[in-house]
Design a protein around this motif. Structure first.
Motif, PDB file in Angstrom:
ATOM      1  N   LEU A  46      48.096 -56.052   9.146  1.00 25.81           N
ATOM      2  CA  LEU A  46      47.416 -55.206  10.397  1.00 25.81           C
ATOM      3  C   LEU A  46      48.100 -55.244  11.482  1.00 25.81           C
ATOM      4  CD1 LEU A  46      44.877 -53.808  11.404  1.00 25.81           C
ATOM      5  CD2 LEU A  46      43.644 -56.205  12.524  1.00 25.81           C
ATOM      6  N   GLY A  47      49.180 -56.789  11.666  1.00 30.15           N
ATOM      7  CA  GLY A  47      50.125 -56.098  13.302  1.00 30.15           C
ATOM      8  C   GLY A  47      51.063 -55.149  12.420  1.00 30.15           C
ATOM      9  N   LEU A  48      51.461 -54.947  11.937  1.00 27.97           N
ATOM     10  CA  LEU A  48      52.463 -54.333  11.282  1.00 27.97           C
ATOM     11  C   LEU A  48      52.170 -53.149  11.018  1.00 27.97           C
ATOM     12  CD1 LEU A  48      54.564 -56.413   8.358  1.00 27.97           C
ATOM     13  CD2 LEU A  48      55.327 -56.337  10.717  1.00 27.97           C
ATOM     14  N   ILE A  49      50.447 -52.625  10.889  1.00 23.02           N
ATOM     15  CA  ILE A  49      50.732 -51.044  10.543  1.00 23.02           C
ATOM     16  C   ILE A  49      50.231 -51.119  12.393  1.00 23.02           C
ATOM     17  CG2 ILE A  49      48.841 -49.957  10.001  1.00 23.02           C
ATOM     18  CD1 ILE A  49      48.332 -51.932   7.684  1.00 23.02           C
ATOM     19  N   VAL A  50      49.816 -52.267  12.897  1.00 21.11           N
ATOM     20  CA  VAL A  50      49.363 -51.122  14.434  1.00 21.11           C
ATOM     21  C   VAL A  50      51.176 -50.819  14.978  1.00 21.11           C
ATOM     22  CG1 VAL A  50      48.500 -51.828  16.837  1.00 21.11           C
ATOM     23  CG2 VAL A  50      47.262 -52.313  14.864  1.00 21.11           C
ATOM     24  N   HIS A  51      51.939 -51.415  15.002  1.00 20.68           N
ATOM     25  CA  HIS A  51      53.925 -51.511  15.141  1.00 20.68           C
ATOM     26  C   HIS A  51      53.861 -50.523  14.428  1.00 20.68           C
ATOM     27  CE1 HIS A  51      57.118 -52.118  16.500  1.00 20.68           C
ATOM     28  NE2 HIS A  51      57.978 -51.577  15.415  1.00 20.68           N
ATOM     29  N   ILE A 103      45.597 -51.259  19.813  1.00 23.91           N
ATOM     30  CA  ILE A 103      45.495 -53.206  19.083  1.00 23.91           C
ATOM     31  C   ILE A 103      44.539 -53.350  19.937  1.00 23.91           C
ATOM     32  CG2 ILE A 103      46.949 -53.560  21.062  1.00 23.91           C
ATOM     33  CD1 ILE A 103      48.578 -55.153  20.391  1.00 23.91           C
ATOM     34  N   TYR A 104      43.843 -53.406  21.115  1.00 27.06           N
ATOM     35  CA  TYR A 104      43.114 -54.117  21.761  1.00 27.06           C
ATOM     36  C   TYR A 104      41.447 -53.455  20.343  1.00 27.06           C
ATOM     37  CZ  TYR A 104      46.176 -54.784  24.997  1.00 27.06           C
ATOM     38  OH  TYR A 104      47.487 -54.912  26.073  1.00 27.06           O
ATOM     39  N   THR A 105      41.254 -52.648  19.550  1.00 20.12           N
ATOM     40  CA  THR A 105      40.245 -52.627  18.804  1.00 20.12           C
ATOM     41  C   THR A 105      40.712 -53.612  17.388  1.00 20.12           C
ATOM     42  OG1 THR A 105      40.191 -50.601  19.749  1.00 20.12           O
ATOM     43  CG2 THR A 105      39.416 -50.556  17.558  1.00 20.12           C
ATOM     44  N   VAL A 121      44.436 -65.673  15.948  1.00 23.02           N
ATOM     45  CA  VAL A 121      43.875 -64.158  15.523  1.00 23.02           C
ATOM     46  C   VAL A 121      44.402 -62.966  16.458  1.00 23.02           C
ATOM     47  CG1 VAL A 121      42.663 -62.001  14.571  1.00 23.02           C
ATOM     48  CG2 VAL A 121      41.901 -64.718  13.612  1.00 23.02           C
ATOM     49  N   PRO A 122      43.725 -63.341  17.801  1.00 20.51           N
ATOM     50  CA  PRO A 122      44.777 -62.193  18.589  1.00 20.51           C
ATOM     51  C   PRO A 122      46.468 -62.099  18.856  1.00 20.51           C
ATOM     52  CG  PRO A 122      42.743 -62.944  19.516  1.00 20.51           C
ATOM     53  CD  PRO A 122      43.415 -63.772  18.284  1.00 20.51           C
ATOM     54  N   THR A 123      46.684 -64.186  18.361  1.00 22.02           N
ATOM     55  CA  THR A 123      48.348 -64.077  18.786  1.00 22.02           C
ATOM     56  C   THR A 123      48.710 -63.368  17.989  1.00 22.02           C
ATOM     57  OG1 THR A 123      47.097 -66.098  19.523  1.00 22.02           O
ATOM     58  CG2 THR A 123      49.760 -65.562  19.328  1.00 22.02           C
ATOM     59  N   GLN A 124      48.605 -63.199  16.594  1.00 20.71           N
ATOM     60  CA  GLN A 124      49.101 -63.294  14.981  1.00 20.71           C
ATOM     61  C   GLN A 124      49.169 -61.336  15.164  1.00 20.71           C
ATOM     62  OE1 GLN A 124      48.883 -65.228  11.541  1.00 20.71           O
ATOM     63  NE2 GLN A 124      46.739 -66.087  12.601  1.00 20.71           N
ATOM     64  N   VAL A 125      47.984 -60.753  15.864  1.00 19.53           N
ATOM     65  CA  VAL A 125      48.161 -59.296  15.521  1.00 19.53           C
ATOM     66  C   VAL A 125      48.699 -58.724  17.012  1.00 19.53           C
ATOM     67  CG1 VAL A 125      46.542 -57.042  15.895  1.00 19.53           C
ATOM     68  CG2 VAL A 125      45.965 -59.378  14.616  1.00 19.53           C
ATOM     69  N   TYR A 126      48.898 -59.299  18.048  1.00 15.03           N
ATOM     70  CA  TYR A 126      49.991 -59.023  19.205  1.00 15.03           C
ATOM     71  C   TYR A 126      51.594 -59.312  18.546  1.00 15.03           C
ATOM     72  CZ  TYR A 126      51.291 -58.842  24.208  1.00 15.03           C
ATOM     73  OH  TYR A 126      52.132 -58.701  24.957  1.00 15.03           O
ATOM     74  N   MET A 166      42.559 -55.824  17.609  1.00 15.38           N
ATOM     75  CA  MET A 166      42.431 -57.787  17.390  1.00 15.38           C
ATOM     76  C   MET A 166      41.215 -58.072  17.227  1.00 15.38           C
ATOM     77  SD  MET A 166      44.404 -58.604  20.492  1.00 15.38           S
ATOM     78  CE  MET A 166      46.322 -58.413  20.871  1.00 15.38           C
ATOM     79  N   ALA A 167      39.178 -57.235  18.304  1.00 11.71           N
ATOM     80  CA  ALA A 167      38.761 -57.524  18.582  1.00 11.71           C
ATOM     81  C   ALA A 167      37.781 -56.706  16.535  1.00 11.71           C
ATOM     82  CB  ALA A 167      37.717 -56.420  19.114  1.00 11.71           C
ATOM     83  N   VAL A 168      37.915 -56.725  15.959  1.00 13.95           N
ATOM     84  CA  VAL A 168      37.985 -56.262  14.396  1.00 13.95           C
ATOM     85  C   VAL A 168      38.204 -56.989  13.776  1.00 13.95           C
ATOM     86  CG1 VAL A 168      37.819 -54.138  12.687  1.00 13.95           C
ATOM     87  CG2 VAL A 168      37.815 -53.378  14.296  1.00 13.95           C
ATOM     88  N   CYS A 169      39.204 -57.809  13.273  1.00 16.49           N
ATOM     89  CA  CYS A 169      39.859 -58.878  12.576  1.00 16.49           C
ATOM     90  C   CYS A 169      38.946 -59.862  13.041  1.00 16.49           C
ATOM     91  CB  CYS A 169      41.087 -59.039  13.306  1.00 16.49           C
ATOM     92  SG  CYS A 169      41.716 -59.997  11.959  1.00 16.49           S
ATOM     93  N   PHE A 170      38.550 -60.247  14.705  1.00 13.87           N
ATOM     94  CA  PHE A 170      38.347 -61.377  14.860  1.00 13.87           C
ATOM     95  C   PHE A 170      36.816 -61.338  14.476  1.00 13.87           C
ATOM     96  CE2 PHE A 170      35.421 -63.453  18.864  1.00 13.87           C
ATOM     97  CZ  PHE A 170      36.072 -65.111  18.204  1.00 13.87           C
ATOM     98  N   PHE A 171      36.414 -60.639  15.065  1.00 10.56           N
ATOM     99  CA  PHE A 171      34.673 -60.302  14.579  1.00 10.56           C
ATOM    100  C   PHE A 171      34.592 -60.045  13.329  1.00 10.56           C
ATOM    101  CE2 PHE A 171      33.869 -58.891  18.727  1.00 10.56           C
ATOM    102  CZ  PHE A 171      33.423 -60.089  19.486  1.00 10.56           C
ATOM    103  N   ALA A 172      35.469 -59.482  12.462  1.00  6.85           N
ATOM    104  CA  ALA A 172      34.703 -59.770  10.804  1.00  6.85           C
ATOM    105  C   ALA A 172      35.446 -60.949  10.203  1.00  6.85           C
ATOM    106  CB  ALA A 172      36.159 -59.095  10.452  1.00  6.85           C
ATOM    107  N   ILE A 173      36.024 -62.313  10.949  1.00 14.38           N
ATOM    108  CA  ILE A 173      36.658 -63.024  10.204  1.00 14.38           C
ATOM    109  C   ILE A 173      35.152 -64.297  10.980  1.00 14.38           C
ATOM    110  CG2 ILE A 173      37.588 -65.134  10.873  1.00 14.38           C
ATOM    111  CD1 ILE A 173      39.907 -64.009  10.970  1.00 14.38           C
ATOM    112  N   MET A 174      34.616 -63.760  11.756  1.00 21.38           N
ATOM    113  CA  MET A 174      33.310 -65.018  12.635  1.00 21.38           C
ATOM    114  C   MET A 174      32.489 -64.383  11.960  1.00 21.38           C
ATOM    115  SD  MET A 174      34.712 -66.923  14.880  1.00 21.38           S
ATOM    116  CE  MET A 174      32.856 -67.436  14.841  1.00 21.38           C
ATOM    117  N   ILE A 175      31.667 -63.131  11.642  1.00 24.55           N
ATOM    118  CA  ILE A 175      30.849 -62.857  11.415  1.00 24.55           C
ATOM    119  C   ILE A 175      30.876 -63.587   9.171  1.00 24.55           C
ATOM    120  CG2 ILE A 175      29.647 -60.917  10.062  1.00 24.55           C
ATOM    121  CD1 ILE A 175      29.931 -59.542  12.626  1.00 24.55           C
ATOM    122  N   SER A 176      32.198 -63.487   9.154  1.00 20.73           N
ATOM    123  CA  SER A 176      32.078 -63.501   7.148  1.00 20.73           C
ATOM    124  C   SER A 176      32.135 -65.481   7.667  1.00 20.73           C
ATOM    125  CB  SER A 176      33.937 -63.241   6.761  1.00 20.73           C
ATOM    126  OG  SER A 176      33.277 -61.945   6.961  1.00 20.73           O
TER     127      SER A 176
END
Length: 226
Positions: A48-53, A74-76, A172-177, A78-88
């Motif tokens: 995801l981070g590389l695709i954002v780049h 990039i911030y969206t 999560v946000p650190t890796q994506v960033y 991060m948020a999608v990735c974070f909440f997808a993990i938390m909900i799962s």
């Protein structure tokens, strides 16, 4: 570059301008990873981070003809990735909490982990109730049984969410960033390293074949003298 780079790169780049599709795939992969898919969720986060780049640099990674430039935010991401993990993760935890007394779940646990591992998991959870969900977050391969056991063994929902959320918020946000901002350095490093990786793989294969041939030719025992 390897020959298949010319085919893979345009395939990846086109998704760098398809936010809805990428976010849907990321959410699905995180859900499957939480349920034991043998693909670390870090792979999805890095991708995801590389695709954002790539989407942020259309001059270096131009989209295929006919694909409009619409990079991922990039911030969206991060948020999608974070909440997808938390909900799962919370779904897995809730299943353990709801069906924790079920005999078939205990049978599954004993078969999946083994009795010794199950007892160790129970001891760890009783001693470090807050830390355990965070530890499971950083331990690939045991997240599913770990989060399931958190529900089975009575960890409160707020404790689980706080510990798991804090760990995910750090990683999560650190890796994506990092991959979104320094993707060019990472991609160029991969291109350089893979040539050496190919050479090492060929040398290793050659040595393996040589050892097998040597054993076949010289490893036969001489017939004993009578």
């Amino acid at each position: 570059m390897f020959p298949f780079d010319a085919e893979i790169m345009p395939f990846v780049i086109q998704y760098a301008h398809s936010p809805v599709l990428v976010y849907s795939i990321v959410s699905a992969m995180m859900f499957l990873s939480s349920f034991g898919l043998p693909i670390p969720e870090e792979v999805t986060i890095v991708a995801l981070g590389l695709i954002v780049h790539m989407g942020r640099h259309p001059d270096q990674y131009p989209p295929p003809e006919g694909v409009s430039i619409s990079p991922l935010n990039i911030y969206t991401a991060m948020a999608v990735c974070f909440f997808a993990i938390m909900i799962s993760d919370f779904i897995v935890y809730s299943l353990g909490k709801k069906f924790g007394t079920s005999p078939w779940l205990h049978k599954f646990f004993r078969k999946y982990l083994g009795e010794n591992s199950l007892e160790k998991s129970r001891t760890m959870i009783h001693k470090h109730r807050f830390l355990v969900p965070a530890i499971f977050r950083f331990t690939p391969g045991v997240r599913f049984p770990g989060h399931l056991s958190c529900g089975m063994m009575g960890i409160s929902p707020w404790t689980f969410l706080a510990a798991d959320g804090l760990a995910a918020l750090i990683s999560v946000p650190t890796q994506v960033y990092l991959f979104a901002h320094y993707g060019e350095v990472i991609l160029s490093t991969i291109k350089q390293v893979k040539h050496y990786a190919l050479i090492i793989a060929l040398v290793a294969a050659g040595l393996y074949i040589a050892v097998k041939v040597k054993k076949r030719i010289f490893g036969k025992k001489e017939p004993s003298a009578t």
